[in-house]
Design a protein around this motif. Structure first.
Motif, PDB file in Angstrom:
ATOM      1  N   ARG A   1      32.286  40.490  53.842  1.00  0.00           N
ATOM      2  CA  ARG A   1      31.961  39.231  53.188  1.00  0.00           C
ATOM      3  C   ARG A   1      32.265  38.043  54.084  1.00  0.00           C
ATOM      4  O   ARG A   1      33.008  38.140  55.056  1.00  0.00           O
ATOM      5  CB  ARG A   1      32.722  39.094  51.877  1.00  0.00           C
ATOM      6  N   ILE A   2      31.679  36.922  53.725  1.00  0.00           N
ATOM      7  CA  ILE A   2      31.914  35.683  54.449  1.00  0.00           C
ATOM      8  C   ILE A   2      31.731  34.537  53.452  1.00  0.00           C
ATOM      9  O   ILE A   2      31.022  34.680  52.453  1.00  0.00           O
ATOM     10  CB  ILE A   2      30.944  35.562  55.651  1.00  0.00           C
ATOM     11  N   THR A   3      32.394  33.410  53.683  1.00  0.00           N
ATOM     12  CA  THR A   3      32.323  32.306  52.731  1.00  0.00           C
ATOM     13  C   THR A   3      31.196  31.331  53.061  1.00  0.00           C
ATOM     14  O   THR A   3      30.842  31.132  54.227  1.00  0.00           O
ATOM     15  CB  THR A   3      33.650  31.536  52.676  1.00  0.00           C
ATOM     16  N   LEU A   4      30.664  30.734  52.008  1.00  0.00           N
ATOM     17  CA  LEU A   4      29.637  29.690  52.111  1.00  0.00           C
ATOM     18  C   LEU A   4      30.078  28.505  51.264  1.00  0.00           C
ATOM     19  O   LEU A   4      30.879  28.664  50.342  1.00  0.00           O
ATOM     20  CB  LEU A   4      28.285  30.176  51.553  1.00  0.00           C
ATOM     21  N   TYR A   5      29.530  27.335  51.570  1.00  0.00           N
ATOM     22  CA  TYR A   5      29.687  26.213  50.653  1.00  0.00           C
ATOM     23  C   TYR A   5      28.326  25.962  50.036  1.00  0.00           C
ATOM     24  O   TYR A   5      27.349  25.679  50.737  1.00  0.00           O
ATOM     25  CB  TYR A   5      30.183  24.945  51.361  1.00  0.00           C
ATOM     26  N   LEU A   6      28.251  26.105  48.709  1.00  0.00           N
ATOM     27  CA  LEU A   6      26.979  25.963  48.003  1.00  0.00           C
ATOM     28  C   LEU A   6      27.030  24.774  47.046  1.00  0.00           C
ATOM     29  O   LEU A   6      28.036  24.552  46.375  1.00  0.00           O
ATOM     30  CB  LEU A   6      26.661  27.239  47.226  1.00  0.00           C
ATOM     31  N   LYS A   7      25.911  24.068  47.026  1.00  0.00           N
ATOM     32  CA  LYS A   7      25.790  22.898  46.172  1.00  0.00           C
ATOM     33  C   LYS A   7      24.354  22.844  45.675  1.00  0.00           C
ATOM     34  O   LYS A   7      23.414  23.031  46.463  1.00  0.00           O
ATOM     35  CB  LYS A   7      26.126  21.630  46.980  1.00  0.00           C
TER      36      LYS A   7
ATOM     37  N   GLY B   1      21.958  21.611  53.715  1.00  0.00           N
ATOM     38  CA  GLY B   1      23.266  22.221  53.498  1.00  0.00           C
ATOM     39  C   GLY B   1      23.777  22.955  54.729  1.00  0.00           C
ATOM     40  O   GLY B   1      24.886  23.475  54.722  1.00  0.00           O
ATOM     41  N   ALA B   2      22.953  22.980  55.790  1.00  0.00           N
ATOM     42  CA  ALA B   2      23.331  23.732  56.997  1.00  0.00           C
ATOM     43  C   ALA B   2      24.521  23.101  57.709  1.00  0.00           C
ATOM     44  O   ALA B   2      25.371  23.811  58.257  1.00  0.00           O
ATOM     45  CB  ALA B   2      22.147  23.825  57.952  1.00  0.00           C
ATOM     46  N   GLU B   3      24.599  21.767  57.708  1.00  0.00           N
ATOM     47  CA  GLU B   3      25.653  21.096  58.474  1.00  0.00           C
ATOM     48  C   GLU B   3      27.042  21.547  58.016  1.00  0.00           C
ATOM     49  O   GLU B   3      27.886  21.939  58.836  1.00  0.00           O
ATOM     50  CB  GLU B   3      25.530  19.578  58.338  1.00  0.00           C
ATOM     51  N   THR B   4      27.271  21.511  56.715  1.00  0.00           N
ATOM     52  CA  THR B   4      28.574  21.914  56.187  1.00  0.00           C
ATOM     53  C   THR B   4      28.865  23.378  56.477  1.00  0.00           C
ATOM     54  O   THR B   4      29.974  23.746  56.880  1.00  0.00           O
ATOM     55  CB  THR B   4      28.636  21.660  54.670  1.00  0.00           C
ATOM     56  N   ASN B   5      27.867  24.230  56.279  1.00  0.00           N
ATOM     57  CA  ASN B   5      28.089  25.666  56.464  1.00  0.00           C
ATOM     58  C   ASN B   5      28.253  26.045  57.927  1.00  0.00           C
ATOM     59  O   ASN B   5      29.036  26.947  58.257  1.00  0.00           O
ATOM     60  CB  ASN B   5      26.967  26.458  55.800  1.00  0.00           C
TER      61      ASN B   5
ATOM     62  N   ASN C   1      28.557  14.526  57.901  1.00  0.00           N
ATOM     63  CA  ASN C   1      28.248  14.374  56.476  1.00  0.00           C
ATOM     64  C   ASN C   1      28.852  15.504  55.640  1.00  0.00           C
ATOM     65  O   ASN C   1      28.212  16.030  54.735  1.00  0.00           O
ATOM     66  CB  ASN C   1      26.727  14.339  56.264  1.00  0.00           C
ATOM     67  N   LEU C   2      30.083  15.866  55.966  1.00  0.00           N
ATOM     68  CA  LEU C   2      30.736  16.949  55.242  1.00  0.00           C
ATOM     69  C   LEU C   2      31.094  16.525  53.826  1.00  0.00           C
ATOM     70  O   LEU C   2      31.430  15.369  53.570  1.00  0.00           O
ATOM     71  CB  LEU C   2      32.016  17.366  55.972  1.00  0.00           C
ATOM     72  N   ASP C   3      31.024  17.492  52.925  1.00  0.00           N
ATOM     73  CA  ASP C   3      31.443  17.244  51.560  1.00  0.00           C
ATOM     74  C   ASP C   3      32.951  16.987  51.540  1.00  0.00           C
ATOM     75  O   ASP C   3      33.717  17.575  52.305  1.00  0.00           O
ATOM     76  CB  ASP C   3      31.107  18.462  50.692  1.00  0.00           C
ATOM     77  N   SER C   4      33.381  16.110  50.651  1.00  0.00           N
ATOM     78  CA  SER C   4      34.799  15.722  50.593  1.00  0.00           C
ATOM     79  C   SER C   4      35.709  16.921  50.308  1.00  0.00           C
ATOM     80  O   SER C   4      36.841  16.974  50.785  1.00  0.00           O
ATOM     81  CB  SER C   4      35.006  14.654  49.517  1.00  0.00           C
ATOM     82  N   ILE C   5      35.212  17.896  49.544  1.00  0.00           N
ATOM     83  CA  ILE C   5      36.015  19.088  49.251  1.00  0.00           C
ATOM     84  C   ILE C   5      36.330  19.836  50.538  1.00  0.00           C
ATOM     85  O   ILE C   5      37.459  20.272  50.772  1.00  0.00           O
ATOM     86  CB  ILE C   5      35.266  20.021  48.270  1.00  0.00           C
ATOM     87  N   ILE C   6      35.324  19.985  51.387  1.00  0.00           N
ATOM     88  CA  ILE C   6      35.501  20.703  52.651  1.00  0.00           C
ATOM     89  C   ILE C   6      36.422  19.920  53.580  1.00  0.00           C
ATOM     90  O   ILE C   6      37.267  20.504  54.269  1.00  0.00           O
ATOM     91  CB  ILE C   6      34.147  20.962  53.328  1.00  0.00           C
ATOM     92  N   ILE C   7      36.283  18.594  53.601  1.00  0.00           N
ATOM     93  CA  ILE C   7      37.133  17.763  54.458  1.00  0.00           C
ATOM     94  C   ILE C   7      38.606  17.954  54.082  1.00  0.00           C
ATOM     95  O   ILE C   7      39.460  18.151  54.947  1.00  0.00           O
ATOM     96  CB  ILE C   7      36.736  16.280  54.337  1.00  0.00           C
ATOM     97  N   LYS C   8      38.906  17.932  52.787  1.00  0.00           N
ATOM     98  CA  LYS C   8      40.288  18.088  52.329  1.00  0.00           C
ATOM     99  C   LYS C   8      40.824  19.474  52.663  1.00  0.00           C
ATOM    100  O   LYS C   8      41.962  19.626  53.129  1.00  0.00           O
ATOM    101  CB  LYS C   8      40.369  17.829  50.829  1.00  0.00           C
ATOM    102  N   MET C   9      40.008  20.509  52.415  1.00  0.00           N
ATOM    103  CA  MET C   9      40.431  21.872  52.722  1.00  0.00           C
ATOM    104  C   MET C   9      40.691  22.031  54.211  1.00  0.00           C
ATOM    105  O   MET C   9      41.679  22.634  54.634  1.00  0.00           O
ATOM    106  CB  MET C   9      39.349  22.866  52.281  1.00  0.00           C
ATOM    107  N   ASP C  10      39.790  21.470  54.996  1.00  0.00           N
ATOM    108  CA  ASP C  10      39.887  21.591  56.447  1.00  0.00           C
ATOM    109  C   ASP C  10      41.141  20.902  56.972  1.00  0.00           C
ATOM    110  O   ASP C  10      41.884  21.466  57.780  1.00  0.00           O
ATOM    111  CB  ASP C  10      38.631  20.984  57.083  1.00  0.00           C
ATOM    112  N   GLU C  11      41.390  19.703  56.513  1.00  0.00           N
ATOM    113  CA  GLU C  11      42.567  18.960  56.963  1.00  0.00           C
ATOM    114  C   GLU C  11      43.846  19.683  56.576  1.00  0.00           C
ATOM    115  O   GLU C  11      44.789  19.766  57.372  1.00  0.00           O
ATOM    116  CB  GLU C  11      42.550  17.546  56.369  1.00  0.00           C
ATOM    117  N   ARG C  12      43.875  20.237  55.370  1.00  0.00           N
ATOM    118  CA  ARG C  12      45.068  20.953  54.905  1.00  0.00           C
ATOM    119  C   ARG C  12      45.315  22.203  55.751  1.00  0.00           C
ATOM    120  O   ARG C  12      46.448  22.474  56.154  1.00  0.00           O
ATOM    121  CB  ARG C  12      44.913  21.332  53.436  1.00  0.00           C
ATOM    122  N   ASN C  13      44.248  22.953  56.032  1.00  0.00           N
ATOM    123  CA  ASN C  13      44.392  24.171  56.840  1.00  0.00           C
ATOM    124  C   ASN C  13      44.903  23.860  58.236  1.00  0.00           C
ATOM    125  O   ASN C  13      45.801  24.539  58.753  1.00  0.00           O
ATOM    126  CB  ASN C  13      43.050  24.902  56.941  1.00  0.00           C
TER     127      ASN C  13
END
Length: 336
Positions: free
Chosen positions: A76-82, A106-110, A158-170
């Motif tokens: 498996r692998i993760t995706l960000y879907l909207k 949606g390609a940029e975020t993924n 143009n990353l989604d704010s959810i991804i930005i927060k997750m990324d910064e935390r990681n």
């Protein structure tokens, strides 16, 4: 009147063109042969997508925006879907875990997430890569890693704010761990460098009866697994350890598993050794995490793997896990 009608039709066409779809479109072609379906999973969401005989799939999904997994069994692998995304997936290999390149809305975020996943699967995400270096080289390596990660962000504006927060935390957690533990861990690596004499254990209870000391195993390589019956990551390595033991059976190596369970879990250890058919040398440490062998190695988390040479000297005081192909490659390199 004709002019007014034309303007109205033009506005209607533009409106329809700009309308955001309330679903996700996914399509791609698998490189894996014989897959009949894949699964998209998210929080409270699961959908199977049919795959044709050529490996082609295409479907629409109405989802809650967020991180999802695309899976083929355990691969498996993760995706960000909207909702509104229209993604084409190009697989880099036969396994999803080999990576995916994305095109479409949606390609940029993924693609950003894929870059980060690749980073955290590389040696740059292995703390030992940093801890083994002297201070100047360590500082340079940290700067290099942070520069790579920053470059990923610069190409994804143009990353989604959810991804930005997750990324910064990681990233904060990873570099926080590296930077706060460097001095201690570097000292341990120097202390337990390749060729140094290993600390020893003496008269640990053997599941086959009697006791075993490290000195009893002199003349062979010794691969030590420090584990406990309550440790899920430890137990996840057992199948891989069994495969290695079977493949290298009869060669110049002993596989030793040392349980650091507390005394009250002794019977649990006995039963697990029996029920799981654990082979190799199964030992019960004398005083769990307070055992001299454990404390001298500074072990405070498990599983921990140690490889010693036939003279009782250290080959690797923090060896790769059995699930990592690099461990078998090292055995072969050493002529085991």
């Amino acid at each position: 009147m004709k002019k007014i009608i034309w303007i109205f039709l033009t506005l209607l066409m533009v409106s329809c063109k700009n309308e955001v779809k309330d679903y996700v479109t996914l399509k791609g072609t698998l490189k894996t042969v014989g897959v009949e379906k894949i699964v998209i999973q998210g929080r409270g969401f699961s959908k199977e997508i049919a795959v044709d005989k050529n490996g082609v799939f295409s479907d629409t999904l109405k989802i809650s925006d967020g991180v999802h997994a695309i899976a083929n069994g355990n691969d498996r692998i993760t995706l960000y879907l909207k909702n509104g995304f229209d993604l084409n997936l190009e697989f880099k290999g036969e396994k999803f875990s080999d990576g995916i390149s994305f095109t479409g809305k949606g390609a940029e975020t993924n693609n950003f997430m894929e870059n980060k996943r690749s980073f955290y699967m590389s040696d740059l995400a292995n703390p030992k890569t940093y801890f083994k270096l002297e201070k100047e080289a360590y500082t340079a390596k940290v700067i290099e890693a942070k520069s790579i990660l920053e470059a990923y962000k610069e190409t994804a504006t143009n990353l989604d704010s959810i991804i930005i927060k997750m990324d910064e935390r990681n990233d904060e957690m990873f570099f926080g761990y590296i930077e706060s533990n460097y001095e201690k861990m570097h000292e341990n690596i120097v202390r337990f460098a390749k060729g140094k004499v290993s600390p020893v254990f003496t008269n640990y209870e053997n599941s086959n009866g009697g006791t075993t000391s490290l000195s009893d195993l002199k003349g062979k390589y010794v691969f030590i697994d420090v584990w406990a019956t309550w440790c899920a990551p430890c137990k996840a390595e057992i199948p891989y350890l069994k495969v290695l033991e079977k493949e290298f059976h009869g060669r110049n190596i002993e596989f030793v598993s040392i349980s650091v369970d507390k005394p009250e879990a002794y019977e649990t250890w006995v039963q697990m050794v029996k029920n799981e058919g654990l082979s190799g040398v199964q030992l019960f440490a004398d005083t769990d995490f307070e055992s001299t062998f454990i404390t001298e190695y500074g072990i405070n988390s498990i599983p921990r793997f140690i490889l010693l040479d036939p003279e009782g000297n250290i080959v690797d005081a923090d060896a790769d896990r059995p699930s990592n192909p690099k461990l078998k490659a090292l055995f072969i390199e050493l002529g085991i």
